[in-house]
Write an enzyme that holds these catalytic residues in place. Structure first.
Site, PDB file in Angstrom:
ATOM      1  N   GLY A  17     -11.852 -55.294 -35.481  1.00 27.36           N
ATOM      2  CA  GLY A  17     -11.029 -56.501 -35.555  1.00 27.36           C
ATOM      3  C   GLY A  17     -10.969 -57.316 -34.279  1.00 27.36           C
TER       4      GLY A  17
ATOM      5  CG  ASP B  46       1.190 -53.180 -38.415  1.00 24.84           C
ATOM      6  OD1 ASP B  46       2.246 -53.813 -38.519  1.00 24.84           O
ATOM      7  OD2 ASP B  46       0.684 -52.572 -39.381  1.00 24.84           O
TER       8      ASP B  46
HETATM    9  P1  IMP Z   1      -1.179 -50.058 -35.821  1.00 23.49           P
HETATM   10  O1  IMP Z   1      -1.775 -48.733 -35.449  1.00 23.49           O
HETATM   11  O2  IMP Z   1      -0.231 -49.937 -36.979  1.00 23.49           O
HETATM   12  O3  IMP Z   1      -0.564 -50.801 -34.678  1.00 23.49           O
HETATM   13  O4  IMP Z   1      -2.339 -50.935 -36.425  1.00 23.49           O
HETATM   14  C1  IMP Z   1      -3.457 -51.205 -35.759  1.00 23.49           C
HETATM   15  C2  IMP Z   1      -4.530 -51.755 -36.663  1.00 23.49           C
HETATM   16  O5  IMP Z   1      -4.142 -51.997 -38.038  1.00 23.49           O
HETATM   17  C3  IMP Z   1      -4.934 -53.107 -36.148  1.00 23.49           C
HETATM   18  O6  IMP Z   1      -5.829 -52.997 -35.076  1.00 23.49           O
HETATM   19  C4  IMP Z   1      -5.558 -53.727 -37.366  1.00 23.49           C
HETATM   20  O7  IMP Z   1      -6.885 -53.317 -37.480  1.00 23.49           O
HETATM   21  C5  IMP Z   1      -4.757 -53.165 -38.523  1.00 23.49           C
HETATM   22  N1  IMP Z   1      -3.728 -54.132 -38.988  1.00 23.49           N
HETATM   23  C6  IMP Z   1      -2.395 -54.063 -38.777  1.00 23.49           C
HETATM   24  N2  IMP Z   1      -1.757 -55.127 -39.314  1.00 23.49           N
HETATM   25  C7  IMP Z   1      -2.732 -55.896 -39.870  1.00 23.49           C
HETATM   26  C8  IMP Z   1      -2.708 -57.170 -40.568  1.00 23.49           C
HETATM   27  O8  IMP Z   1      -1.676 -57.832 -40.773  1.00 23.49           O
HETATM   28  N3  IMP Z   1      -3.916 -57.628 -40.978  1.00 23.49           N
HETATM   29  C9  IMP Z   1      -5.091 -56.965 -40.758  1.00 23.49           C
HETATM   30  N4  IMP Z   1      -5.155 -55.804 -40.106  1.00 23.49           N
HETATM   31  C10 IMP Z   1      -3.986 -55.256 -39.666  1.00 23.49           C
HETATM   32 MG    MG Z   2      -7.961 -52.871 -35.420  1.00 21.63          MG
END
Ligand code: IMP
Ligand code: MG
Length: 197
Positions: free
Chosen positions: A45, A104
């Protein structure tokens, strides 16, 4: 069918992304003057963000990639993240800036920071284009933040839904009916997340 037909709302237009990324690049250039930071982009991403950010940095810097995978819903309880592709180089003594598209829950970045810390970098900072603060479950120190966004699933500018929409040049929200028609192999879901991150 055109991708644009699937969009409900543009949250961050292309020009706003450009302007903010220019500012972030300038700040990094000032903060790291005399050093040579190593930007570590989290695949997949962060690729678009990182490539634009890199071109706004006016001091010598280097680039490496790391790929992580979370185990679907398990990540919500355990926070276990697996490294699918590790860095190509040692970060010992290096000034590292980890770059991601979005923080996130914070589980991915928290795990990565803990892992990278054990490799003795000279410094370790975080640069994230988007900060979805309402969903945070682990504290993540975001040193360079693009935008705070509300708790909505976003796509575009590198972020995907079911592997699609990364090529949109802005950050947007999809129409709800799009989620019903996703292809069988999903990489992201609006509700939770499945591997790979
Ligand atoms: P975390 O570990 O929950 O902070 O999420 C990290 C990863 O989840 C990010 O690097 C994204 O790849 C994916 N992600 C989280 N929220 C979104 C969103 O709203 N759209 C797309 N990908 C997301
Ligand atoms: Mg990611």
């Amino acid at each position: 069918m055109a991708l644009l037909d699937d969009i409900d709302e543009v949250l961050i237009p292309e020009e706003a992304l450009k302007a903010r990324i220019r500012e972030l690049g300038q700040r990094i250039s000032t903060d790291y003057a005399g050093k040579e930071p190593l930007l570590v982009a989290i695949l997949t991403g962060a690729v678009l963000f990182t490539s634009d950010l890199l071109r706004q940095i006016s001091i010598p810097c280097q680039l490496d990639f790391i790929a992580t995978s979370s185990y679907g819903e398990q990540v919500d309880s355990s926070g276990v993240v697996r490294i699918l592709k590790d860095l190509n180089q040692s970060i010992e003594g290096r000034h590292v800036i980890v770059v991601d598209d979005i923080i996130d829950t914070g589980l991915t970045m928290d795990y990565l920071l803990e892992t990278l810390k054990t490799r003795y970098p000279a410094s370790l900072k975080v640069c994230a284009l988007l900060d979805k603060l309402p969903r945070r479950r682990r504290f993540v120190p975001i040193d360079y933040r693009g935008f705070e966004i509300p708790d909505r699933f976003v796509v575009g500018y590198g972020l995907d839904y079911a592997g699609r929409y990364r090529n949109l040049p802005f950050i947007c929200v999809l129409k709800t009916q799009v989620y019903g028609q996703a292809p069988a192999i999903q990489t992201q879901t609006p509700a939770g997340r499945s591997a790979p991150a």
